[in-house]
Motif scaffolding. Structure first.
Motif, short mmCIF file in Angstrom:
data_model
loop_
_atom_site.label_atom_id
_atom_site.label_comp_id
_atom_site.label_asym_id
_atom_site.label_seq_id
_atom_site.Cartn_x
_atom_site.Cartn_y
_atom_site.Cartn_z
N THR A 119 0.83 -1.20 0.00
CA THR A 119 0.00 0.00 0.00
C THR A 119 0.87 1.24 0.00
OG1 THR A 119 -0.16 0.38 2.39
CG2 THR A 119 -1.62 -1.28 1.44
N ASP A 140 -11.23 2.38 6.53
CA ASP A 140 -11.88 1.70 5.40
C ASP A 140 -10.84 1.13 4.44
OD1 ASP A 140 -14.39 2.30 6.39
OD2 ASP A 140 -14.60 4.14 5.22
N HIS A 141 -9.78 1.88 4.20
CA HIS A 141 -8.69 1.39 3.35
C HIS A 141 -8.04 0.17 3.98
CE1 HIS A 141 -5.01 1.26 1.03
NE2 HIS A 141 -4.29 1.53 2.10
N ALA A 144 -9.04 -7.53 3.47
CA ALA A 144 -10.01 -8.39 2.80
C ALA A 144 -9.51 -8.86 1.44
CB ALA A 144 -11.34 -7.65 2.66
N ARG A 145 -8.93 -7.95 0.68
CA ARG A 145 -8.45 -8.32 -0.65
C ARG A 145 -7.23 -9.23 -0.57
NH1 ARG A 145 -8.21 -3.36 -4.76
NH2 ARG A 145 -7.53 -5.10 -6.10
N GLU A 175 -10.26 -2.84 3.51
CA GLU A 175 -10.26 -3.29 2.12
C GLU A 175 -8.99 -4.08 1.80
OE1 GLU A 175 -10.03 -1.56 -2.46
OE2 GLU A 175 -9.91 -0.18 -0.77
N ILE A 198 -2.54 -1.58 -3.60
CA ILE A 198 -3.82 -0.91 -3.32
C ILE A 198 -3.53 0.45 -2.71
CG2 ILE A 198 -6.04 -1.05 -2.14
CD1 ILE A 198 -5.60 -4.08 -1.93
#
Length: 239
Positions: free
Chosen positions: A26, A56-57, A63-64, A60, A48
């Protein structure tokens, strides 16, 4: 892995990929992440974009990672900011809050996200990137150093709370030749390096190899530790 489009973060990702890992990296800018993924190999890496302190990032990304690679066994908190320089009595408190949020609170939040989604049931290993600035007073970057000292304490606290199945360690680099640290040595590298017993500044690979060790089974009986990676400079009283 946060803050991994260049510098120390990318070097850590490269070392992990070389040792067989799949990585999710990230950073704030997708273009830089795309370049890093191309360098790492799209089959080994996913990039990402987002802000490290955005919950929220974080959710995500975790989860990804699970959806793409099947697990979140390892976590590296590498993101750190230092937008100010000068004495703390003149420090803008809004900047101080942002330093705390990114360097400390976000790191804790990333651990929480990984714990809830994967590590609670399956275990794992975490490495936080601290700094030698957190070991003693650091003129001009005092609050940055204070935030890194807190990150080290968070590392120790989490190690106690999350054992035996999750190990949490940290590294404390001195000056490493990255864009982030340019102001600390640009135009006077030889002079700065002269204070180091090893007579050179660090390079990102110096950190990547140690972080990879801490994440590996070779460090299976290590948790709550801070490994100083500094070319010996703290032995001479430097930071």
């Amino acid at each position: 892995m946060t803050g991994a489009s260049r510098g120390i973060g990318l070097a850590i990702a490269e070392r992990l990929v070389a040792e067989g890992a799949k990585v999710v990296i990230t950073a704030r800018k997708q273009e830089a992440l795309d370049q890093a993924v191309a360098q790492l190999g799209p089959e080994h890496a996913l990039g990402i974009a987002g802000h490290a302190d955005d919950a929220d990032h974080q959710a995500e990304v975790v989860a990804r990672a699970v959806d793409t690679f099947g697990s979140v066994d390892l976590l590296v908190n590498n993101t750190g900011i230092n937008p100010t320089y000068g004495p703390m009595v003149e420090l803008d408190l809004a900047a101080a809050r942002k330093i705390f949020e990114v360097n400390c609170l976000a790191a804790l939040s990333w651990v929480q996200q990984a714990y809830r989604r994967w590590m609670k049931e399956h275990g794992g290993a975490v490495v936080n990137v601290s700094s030698v600035a957190g070991l003693r007073p650091a003129p001009g970057i005092g609050f940055y150093g204070a935030s890194k000292a807190m990150l080290t304490h968070l590392t120790q606290q989490l190690a106690v709370e999350l054992g035996p199945d999750i190990r949490v360690n940290a590294v404390a680099p001195a000056v490493v030749k990255t864009k982030f640290a340019t102001a600390l040595y640009e135009g006077r590298e030889e002079q700065v390096a002269g204070a180091y017993p090893l007579k050179r500044l660090g390079v990102p690979d110096d950190i990547g190899s140690v972080v990879a060790f801490l994440l590996s089974e070779d460090a299976a009986w290590m948790t709550g530790q801070l490994l100083v990676i500094d070319g010996g400079v703290t032995l001479t009283g430097g930071v």
